[in-house]
Scaffold this active site. Structure first.
Site, PDB file in Angstrom:
ATOM      1  CG  HIS A 269      -2.007   1.426   1.058  1.00  0.00           C
ATOM      2  ND1 HIS A 269      -2.763   0.993   0.449  1.00  0.00           N
ATOM      3  CD2 HIS A 269      -1.710   2.144   2.362  1.00  0.00           C
ATOM      4  CE1 HIS A 269      -3.151   2.242   0.820  1.00  0.00           C
ATOM      5  NE2 HIS A 269      -2.993   2.896   1.896  1.00  0.00           N
ATOM      6  CB  ALA A 270       3.537   2.160   1.866  1.00  0.00           C
TER       7      ALA A 270
END
Length: 113
Positions: free
Chosen positions: A81-82
C-alpha cells in the site's frame, strides 16, 4: 540502521504513506491554484509537494538499504500500500507539473492578446 520490526516498521511505513499523500495533496492544491492564476500560491504548493516527496523518497530509500536485496524487510499488505502511494504521488506530481506549465503558457498567451 538496523532491520526494523514490529511497530518501528509500521511507523516507518506510515511515515512513507503520510509524506507521499502530502506530496500528492500539495500538488493538487497547486493545480487548483493554477486554474485561478494564483502563481505565487502555485509555486508555494509545488515547493511543499517537492519537500514531502523527498521525505517519502528518503524513507523508501532507507527501507531499500535495510533490505539489501535479501528480503530483510518484510513485505506485507501495508508495505505494498505504501509503495502504491509513493508511486501514485510521484506520477501525479509529474503530471500536475506538466498541466501547470500548460496553464502558465495559456495565461501568458491570453495576456498577449
Amino acid at each position: 540502521m538496523s532491520v526494523l520490526t514490529g511497530s518501528d516498521l509500521e511507523s516507518t511505513v506510515m511515515e512513507l504513506i503520510i509524506n507521499a499523500g502530502e506530496s500528492k495533496s500539495q500538488a493538487m492544491e497547486a493545480l487548483r491554484a493554477a486554474k485561478s492564476k494564483n502563481w505565487d500560491e502555485v509555486d508555494e504548493h509545488l515547493t511543499l509537494s517537492a519537500a514531502a516527496s523527498k521525505r517519502a523518497h528518503d524513507v523508501q530509500t532507507s527501507l531499500i538499504g535495510l533490505d539489501e536485496g535479501e528480503g530483510k524487510v518484510p513485505v506485507n499488505l501495508i508495505m505494498v500500500h505504501a509503495q502504491d502511494h509513493i508511486m501514485t504521488a510521484m506520477l501525479a506530481k509529474e503530471m500536475i507539473a506538466e498541466m501547470i506549465d500548460l496553464h502558465r503558457k495559456i495565461d501568458q498567451l491570453s495576456d498577449q492578446k
